[in-house]
Design an enzyme around this catalytic site. Structure first.
Site, PDB file in Angstrom:
ATOM      1  N   TYR A 100       0.648  -1.277   0.065  1.00 57.86           N
ATOM      2  CA  TYR A 100      -0.056   0.075  -0.024  1.00 57.86           C
ATOM      3  C   TYR A 100       0.886   1.277  -0.133  1.00 57.86           C
ATOM      4  CZ  TYR A 100      -4.613  -1.909  -0.296  1.00 57.86           C
ATOM      5  OH  TYR A 100      -5.591  -2.791  -0.639  1.00 57.86           O
TER       6      TYR A 100
ATOM      7  N   HIS B 190     -15.091   2.124  -2.959  1.00 57.06           N
ATOM      8  CA  HIS B 190     -14.122   1.264  -2.610  1.00 57.06           C
ATOM      9  C   HIS B 190     -13.137   2.027  -1.715  1.00 57.06           C
ATOM     10  CE1 HIS B 190     -14.949  -1.641  -6.061  1.00 57.06           C
ATOM     11  NE2 HIS B 190     -15.598  -1.790  -5.072  1.00 57.06           N
TER      12      HIS B 190
ATOM     13  N   GLY C 279     -13.483   3.168 -18.088  1.00 58.37           N
ATOM     14  CA  GLY C 279     -12.462   2.500 -17.796  1.00 58.37           C
ATOM     15  C   GLY C 279     -12.574   1.390 -16.744  1.00 58.37           C
TER      16      GLY C 279
HETATM   17  P1  OAD Z   1      -9.803  -3.254 -14.025  1.00 53.08           P
HETATM   18  O1  OAD Z   1      -8.257  -3.522 -14.049  1.00 53.08           O
HETATM   19  O2  OAD Z   1     -10.649  -4.550 -14.038  1.00 53.08           O
HETATM   20  O3  OAD Z   1     -10.215  -2.624 -15.542  1.00 53.08           O
HETATM   21  C1  OAD Z   1      -9.711  -1.777 -16.123  1.00 53.08           C
HETATM   22  C2  OAD Z   1     -10.476  -1.334 -17.221  1.00 53.08           C
HETATM   23  O4  OAD Z   1      -9.981  -0.199 -17.887  1.00 53.08           O
HETATM   24  C3  OAD Z   1      -9.963  -2.608 -18.301  1.00 53.08           C
HETATM   25  O5  OAD Z   1     -11.445  -2.870 -18.979  1.00 53.08           O
HETATM   26  C4  OAD Z   1      -9.248  -1.752 -19.226  1.00 53.08           C
HETATM   27  O6  OAD Z   1      -9.677  -2.343 -20.956  1.00 53.08           O
HETATM   28  C5  OAD Z   1      -9.589  -0.393 -19.383  1.00 53.08           C
HETATM   29  N1  OAD Z   1      -8.552   0.576 -19.708  1.00 53.08           N
HETATM   30  C6  OAD Z   1      -7.270   0.505 -19.474  1.00 53.08           C
HETATM   31  N2  OAD Z   1      -6.603   1.733 -19.972  1.00 53.08           N
HETATM   32  C7  OAD Z   1      -7.555   2.468 -20.069  1.00 53.08           C
HETATM   33  C8  OAD Z   1      -7.632   3.841 -20.635  1.00 53.08           C
HETATM   34  N3  OAD Z   1      -6.572   4.537 -20.835  1.00 53.08           N
HETATM   35  N4  OAD Z   1      -8.890   4.501 -20.657  1.00 53.08           N
HETATM   36  C9  OAD Z   1     -10.035   3.675 -20.596  1.00 53.08           C
HETATM   37  N5  OAD Z   1      -9.953   2.130 -20.158  1.00 53.08           N
HETATM   38  C10 OAD Z   1      -8.900   1.896 -20.051  1.00 53.08           C
HETATM   39  O7  OAD Z   1     -10.249  -2.173 -13.109  1.00 53.08           O
HETATM   40  P2  OAD Z   1     -11.721  -1.987 -12.496  1.00 53.08           P
HETATM   41  O8  OAD Z   1     -12.755  -2.195 -13.315  1.00 53.08           O
HETATM   42  O9  OAD Z   1     -11.583  -0.628 -11.887  1.00 53.08           O
HETATM   43  O10 OAD Z   1     -11.336  -3.412  -6.147  1.00 53.08           O
HETATM   44  O11 OAD Z   1     -11.860  -2.928 -11.152  1.00 53.08           O
HETATM   45  C11 OAD Z   1     -12.769  -3.164 -10.565  1.00 53.08           C
HETATM   46  C12 OAD Z   1     -12.065  -3.566  -9.083  1.00 53.08           C
HETATM   47  O12 OAD Z   1     -11.204  -4.404  -8.988  1.00 53.08           O
HETATM   48  C13 OAD Z   1     -11.260  -2.481  -8.296  1.00 53.08           C
HETATM   49  O13 OAD Z   1     -11.809  -1.160  -7.743  1.00 53.08           O
HETATM   50  C14 OAD Z   1     -10.595  -3.222  -7.346  1.00 53.08           C
HETATM   51  C15 OAD Z   1     -10.171  -4.322  -8.216  1.00 53.08           C
HETATM   52  O14 OAD Z   1      -9.991  -5.515  -7.629  1.00 53.08           O
HETATM   53  C16 OAD Z   1     -11.049  -3.250  -4.813  1.00 53.08           C
HETATM   54  O15 OAD Z   1      -9.843  -2.682  -4.603  1.00 53.08           O
HETATM   55  C17 OAD Z   1     -12.125  -3.558  -3.929  1.00 53.08           C
END
Ligand code: OAD
Length: 241
Positions: free
Chosen positions: A62, A114, A182
């Protein structure tokens, strides 16, 4: 541009974001290439059991992320979302991100599902505090009771902060348009919030360079990185500065 038309004709538009909106600020996402869960195992670092087993290891990880967040700057996508709110075209930002970049970009009605990596709370008493830098001693201790401090984020297996979750569902109930930016859309219950907008007849714009949970459901698929989507959108809406 279809997205601009949808936004202009919406009555109550909200934004729902995930790690991808901060990718262009240099903060790694979780899944996909370069994602944190490709290099680290969540069960070693982001669960209450992991923290109980080895608070020092969890805090080291962290601290590294806190430093990254403090050194990062909001990018054009964060700023564009704030500008849309200022112009009255967006009413709320619901985010899964813990980096605080939406607020730093100027968004006001931000719902953090979160938690925040820049806050700590005591595991024993009610002490809470905001971090201006990563903790000096690891693991950090509570100045009130000496208990272990933990990041004020939601770990796997934990429930989301109830107040924030309720606010998010309320915003989704009011919304006739959701811009999803994203996120992979795989972590529940957060990922269901944009679906609620669709289920009562609202529209969805999905901004993501890769297919995700919402592909095939959204009215507009913007298969591109967030900054590439928002730059022309602001221009078309006459909001570019
Ligand atoms: P993810 O890492 O699962 O997904 C990120 C998304 O962003 C993917 O679909 C990528 O294709 C997309 N991406 C990457 N670069 C980008 C850009 N420049 N512009 C737009 N999109 C882009 O992240 P989250 O969906 O946020 O939970 O994940 C959800 C949760 O899983 C997080 O909050 C965290 C994690 O475990 C906790 O910490 C509880």
């Amino acid at each position: 541009m279809e997205a601009a038309r949808l936004l202009r004709s919406s009555r109550y538009a909200i934004v729902f974001t995930g790690a991808g909106v901060s990718a262009e600020s240099g903060i790694p996402t979780f899944r996909g290439s370069g994602g944190l869960w490709r290099r680290y195992r969540p069960e070693d670092l982001a669960t209450p059991e992991a923290f109980q087993r080895d608070p020092e290891l969890v805090w080291k990880w962290y601290s590294w992320r806190i430093r990254m967040v403090l050194e990062a700057e909001p990018n054009l996508a964060h700023k564009a979302i704030a500008r849309l709110e200022e112009a009255g075209l967006v009413k709320a930002v619901i985010t899964q991100n813990v980096d605080g970049l939406h607020r730093r970009a100027g968004s006001r009605n931000v719902i953090e599902l979160h938690g925040s990596i820049l806050r700590v709370r005591c595991t024993r008493c009610s002490y809470r505090s905001i971090l201006a830098r990563e903790p000096g001693d690891i693991p950090p201790r509570c100045p009130m009771c000496g208990g272990l401090l933990r990041p004020d984020v939601v770990w796997f297996g934990e429930t989301l902060p109830l107040g924030e979750l309720e606010k998010a569902w309320n915003e989704a109930a009011k919304a006739d348009l959701v811009m999803v930016v994203g996120t992979s859309g795989v972590v529940e219950p957060a990922a269901s919030i944009p679906l609620a907008v669709l289920s009562h007849g609202g529209s969805m714009i999905n901004v993501n360079p890769e297919p995700n949970r919402y592909t095939g459901l959204a009215d507009v698929e913007a298969r591109m990185v967030a900054t590439r989507f928002f730059r022309p959108l602001l221009r078309e809406l006459g909001l570019a500065r």
